[in-house]
Design a protein around this motif. Sequence first.
Motif, short mmCIF file in Angstrom:
data_model
loop_
_atom_site.label_atom_id
_atom_site.label_comp_id
_atom_site.label_asym_id
_atom_site.label_seq_id
_atom_site.Cartn_x
_atom_site.Cartn_y
_atom_site.Cartn_z
N PHE A 14 0.19 1.11 19.63
CA PHE A 14 -0.06 2.26 18.73
C PHE A 14 -1.41 1.95 17.94
CE2 PHE A 14 4.61 2.77 19.00
CZ PHE A 14 4.33 4.18 19.39
N LYS A 41 4.42 4.29 6.06
CA LYS A 41 5.47 4.48 6.46
C LYS A 41 5.98 3.12 7.18
CE LYS A 41 4.66 9.34 7.84
NZ LYS A 41 4.61 10.08 9.09
N LYS A 43 4.41 1.09 8.56
CA LYS A 43 3.84 0.97 10.14
C LYS A 43 2.43 1.09 10.26
CE LYS A 43 7.83 2.78 12.55
NZ LYS A 43 8.71 3.58 13.52
N PRO A 55 -0.93 7.89 8.11
CA PRO A 55 -0.35 7.30 9.01
C PRO A 55 0.12 7.87 10.19
CG PRO A 55 1.24 7.88 7.36
CD PRO A 55 -0.12 8.80 7.07
N ASP A 56 0.58 6.91 11.25
CA ASP A 56 0.98 7.42 12.64
C ASP A 56 -0.18 8.04 13.45
OD1 ASP A 56 2.54 9.61 14.36
OD2 ASP A 56 3.98 8.42 13.91
N THR A 57 -0.08 7.67 14.64
CA THR A 57 -1.22 7.89 15.65
C THR A 57 -1.28 9.38 15.97
OG1 THR A 57 0.05 7.19 17.52
CG2 THR A 57 -1.48 5.64 16.41
N THR A 58 -0.01 10.01 15.96
CA THR A 58 -0.06 11.60 16.46
C THR A 58 -0.66 12.19 15.30
OG1 THR A 58 2.06 11.13 17.82
CG2 THR A 58 1.32 13.44 16.98
N GLU A 92 5.71 6.53 24.04
CA GLU A 92 6.09 6.34 22.70
C GLU A 92 7.42 6.19 22.28
OE1 GLU A 92 1.81 7.99 21.00
OE2 GLU A 92 3.66 9.18 20.55
N ASP A 93 8.22 7.18 22.99
CA ASP A 93 9.84 7.16 22.46
C ASP A 93 10.56 6.54 23.48
OD1 ASP A 93 9.16 8.65 20.18
OD2 ASP A 93 9.30 10.44 21.32
N THR A 186 -3.13 6.90 24.65
CA THR A 186 -1.74 6.22 24.67
C THR A 186 -1.48 5.45 25.97
OG1 THR A 186 -0.93 8.21 23.43
CG2 THR A 186 0.81 7.09 24.25
#
Length: 233
Positions: A14, A41, A43, A55-58, A92-93, A186
Motif C-alpha cells: 500500500f 487509522k 495504518k 489516510p488510506d490509499t483509496t 487489496e481485499d 495498485t
Amino acid sequence: MFGPAFGQPDPSPFCMKGIILMEMSGLPYRRVRGNLQKAPKGKFPVLRDGDKIVPDTTFIRLYLEQAHGVDFDKGLSAEQRGTAWAVEKMLEDHMYWMVVQERWANPANFDRGPRRFFDAVPAPLRPLVVAMIKRQVRRSLHGHGIGRHSDAERLALAKRALEALAGILGGNPYLTGPDPSGADATLGAFMIAGLCEIFDSPLRGALQEHANLVAYAGRMRERYFSADAASAA
C-alpha cells in the motif's frame, strides 16, 4: 510510510501504491518515515497536504483527484474504468491477505522480515509486544477468512487470481493499454511486493509462472522506483 525494507522501496504494497500515485500525479512530495502509533487509522501510508491529513490509499487517490484535479484514468472508457476498479479491489481485499499470511504466519518468514519492525522496542518488552501483535494479525487473518484455509487452498486461490490478472493484462504494457492508469499503482505495487525474494513464497512461485506479470513488475519498478535503486547502489 515505513521506508525501504526487504530490498523493496517499502515493505507495504500500500505504501508503494501511494508512492506510485504521487509519482503519477506529478505533484511535488516528500517521503517521510512515520510513527504507526500516530497514524489516524493505525495504518500507512498517510498523506499530509498542509493541514489536511488523508489516510488510506483509496482516499488519498480520491483526494488528489478532487483537491488537485489529477485524472488518473484520463481517456479510459467506462468498461476500462470498471475493470480497473475490480482489479484494484481483488488485489487489496483478497491478494493482500495472502501476502500477510505468508509473511506473518510463517515463522521463518516472520523472522526474515516482520520481526525487524520490532527492533526499536526495548529488549525486555520485545517478546511480549511481538506475541501480542502476531495474535492480532492472526485474528485479522481469521476474521477475513483467508486464515481459515489450508496452504494448498490459499495457493489455489492465488493461482486463480494471478491467472485472471495475467489474462486481463495480456500483451499490454500496462493494465488498460499503452499508458499507466490509476489501477496500475495498485497492480504494480502488488506485483513488485509479490516478487520479493527474501521470503519463502509459493505466491512468488505462482506469479513467476506468468511472464507478462513479471515483465510488467519490472516495467513498473523501472518507471517509478529507478531512483530508489540508484540511491541504494
